[in-house]
Write a protein that holds these residues in place. Structure first.
Motif, short mmCIF file in Angstrom:
data_model
loop_
_atom_site.label_atom_id
_atom_site.label_comp_id
_atom_site.label_asym_id
_atom_site.label_seq_id
_atom_site.Cartn_x
_atom_site.Cartn_y
_atom_site.Cartn_z
N THR A 2 -12.22 13.14 -26.48
CA THR A 2 -13.55 12.55 -26.56
C THR A 2 -13.93 12.32 -28.02
OG1 THR A 2 -14.20 13.69 -24.54
CG2 THR A 2 -15.97 12.84 -25.93
N GLN A 3 -14.45 11.13 -28.31
CA GLN A 3 -14.86 10.79 -29.66
C GLN A 3 -16.33 10.40 -29.66
OE1 GLN A 3 -13.06 11.22 -32.36
NE2 GLN A 3 -11.35 11.94 -31.09
N HIS A 5 -19.74 8.30 -30.02
CA HIS A 5 -19.97 6.94 -29.54
C HIS A 5 -19.83 5.91 -30.64
CE1 HIS A 5 -21.59 3.73 -27.06
NE2 HIS A 5 -22.47 3.46 -28.01
N HIS A 10 -9.84 6.02 -33.27
CA HIS A 10 -9.55 7.31 -33.91
C HIS A 10 -8.06 7.58 -33.78
CE1 HIS A 10 -10.14 11.44 -35.27
NE2 HIS A 10 -9.35 11.82 -34.29
N THR A 30 -9.75 6.18 -38.88
CA THR A 30 -10.96 6.13 -38.06
C THR A 30 -11.71 4.84 -38.37
OG1 THR A 30 -11.18 8.54 -38.01
CG2 THR A 30 -13.12 7.25 -37.44
N ARG A 33 -17.69 1.74 -35.08
CA ARG A 33 -18.16 0.58 -34.32
C ARG A 33 -18.99 -0.35 -35.19
NH1 ARG A 33 -17.90 0.66 -28.62
NH2 ARG A 33 -17.06 2.61 -27.77
N SER A 66 -7.20 7.24 -29.89
CA SER A 66 -8.31 6.88 -29.00
C SER A 66 -8.87 5.54 -29.45
CB SER A 66 -9.41 7.95 -29.06
OG SER A 66 -10.54 7.54 -28.32
N LEU A 68 -11.79 2.88 -28.25
CA LEU A 68 -12.95 2.75 -27.37
C LEU A 68 -13.00 3.90 -26.38
CD1 LEU A 68 -12.91 -1.11 -26.67
CD2 LEU A 68 -14.15 0.14 -28.45
N GLY A 69 -12.61 5.10 -26.86
CA GLY A 69 -12.68 6.30 -26.06
C GLY A 69 -11.55 6.50 -25.07
N VAL A 70 -10.52 5.66 -25.14
CA VAL A 70 -9.42 5.70 -24.18
C VAL A 70 -8.10 5.76 -24.93
CG1 VAL A 70 -8.26 4.43 -22.31
CG2 VAL A 70 -10.76 4.41 -22.47
N TRP A 79 -10.02 -1.30 -19.38
CA TRP A 79 -10.01 -1.09 -20.83
C TRP A 79 -9.51 -2.34 -21.55
CZ3 TRP A 79 -5.81 -1.14 -24.23
CH2 TRP A 79 -6.09 -0.70 -25.54
#
Length: 306
Positions: A2-3, A5, A10, A30, A33, A66, A68-70, A79
């Motif tokens: 988990t990163q 928002h 990452h 990193t 957004r 990671s 977009l969190g995936v 995704w």
């Protein structure tokens, strides 16, 4: 993994090897957004392999990723609809018109942009009925971007987007990229043009031998070198130079010594982002101005005769 928002990409301790070749060797990265992030480095530095891993086209050997969190290696179709990819070159679907191709790609994405609006946004309205094989290089790149953004991507990958452009076309393209950033699109860019990175990027990562060797804003990277300057002049017919953080004082001293005349061959040189890049990637000898400024190993007031 988990990163936050506000983090789009990452990467931690990324590795990808091909036999004994370490294409990516412990890379950390990193991307926040909404920023334009440039990855710079010579051919073979690991840029393409890293980007392909982030896009989900290539599997890594180890490390955390990671996007977009995936994890791209485990990503599903939903995704993929959240990212846009513009490859360095494309010549597929040559017989389709611009309008046909963009409208076709619209059907791939849920909630896609209006095809005609996208064509207008990239400046190809007057070429909508033109077959893609008849487009100029700059027009084809604009079409590639149209296909990359038609799905409203949260993250857009641009691989060497202006290679082969003339200066006018390149600056026009920059305006398009700035517009996408203003709309909130996160952009990860690879380029060999330092001027392009300086103009577009909020931050730059310089990659060498599969690792990030410097990461900061273009201005900050330049400032690392600009802390020192090289003052050059000619004295008794011999070229001389001095590396110093206080060039004004050096010039004042020279002016006093040569008064009331001019200082022969006077020149003050401050390293550019390109100098920093060349030094960090090992593309110039260790005695160059940029490396002296980045890694001072001599008395900054030492005068040298070339």
């Amino acid at each position: 993994m988990t990163q936050p928002h506000d983090v789009a990409v990452h990467v931690r301790d990324l590795h990808k090897h091909y036999g004994t070749k370490r294409a990516v060797d412990g890379l950390d990265l990193t991307v926040e957004r909404g920023e334009v992030f440039a990855v710079l480095g010579p051919n073979g530095a690991g840029k393409t392999t890293t980007i392909e891993i982030l896009e989900g086209f290539r599997e890594r050997d180890s490390g955390e990723v990671s996007v977009l969190g995936v994890d791209p290696q485990q990503a599903a179709r939903l995704w993929r609809s959240r990212i846009g990819v513009v490859l360095q070159s494309a010549d597929d679907q040559a017989e389709l018109t611009v309008a046909e191709l963009v409208h076709h790609f619209c059907r791939y994405y849920p909630g896609s942009r209006d095809a005609d609006e996208v064509i207008a946004a990239v400046g190809l309205t007057d070429k909508a009925a033109t077959r893609t094989r008849q487009l100029s290089g700059g027009q084809r790149r604009r079409l590639d971007v149209a296909l990359g953004i038609v799905g409203r991507p949260e993250l857009l990958f641009l691989d060497e987007p202006t290679t082969g452009f003339d200066p006018e076309a390149r600056r026009s393209f920059w305006g398009l990229i700035e517009g996408l950033r203003d709309d909130g699109t996160t952009i990860l860019l690879t380029t060999h043009y330092m001027e392009e990175a300086e103009h577009l990027a909020d931050r730059c990562a310089i990659v060498r031998d599969g690792r990030v060797v410097a990461l900061d804003s273009p201005a900050a990277l330049g400032d690392r070198a600009a802390r020192q300057a090289v003052v050059r002049w000619i004295e008794d017919g011999v070229p001389r130079e001095r590396t110093t953080p206080t060039p004004t004082a050096v010039v004042a001293d020279l002016a006093a010594r040569h008064a009331p005349g001019e200082v022969p061959g006077l020149e003050i040189v401050r390293p550019t982002l390109e100098d920093v890049y060349l030094s960090l990637t090992g593309a110039v000898p260790v005695h160059t101005v940029a490396l002296e400024a980045l890694i001072p190993t001599h008395d900054d007031q030492t005068e040298t005769v070339r």
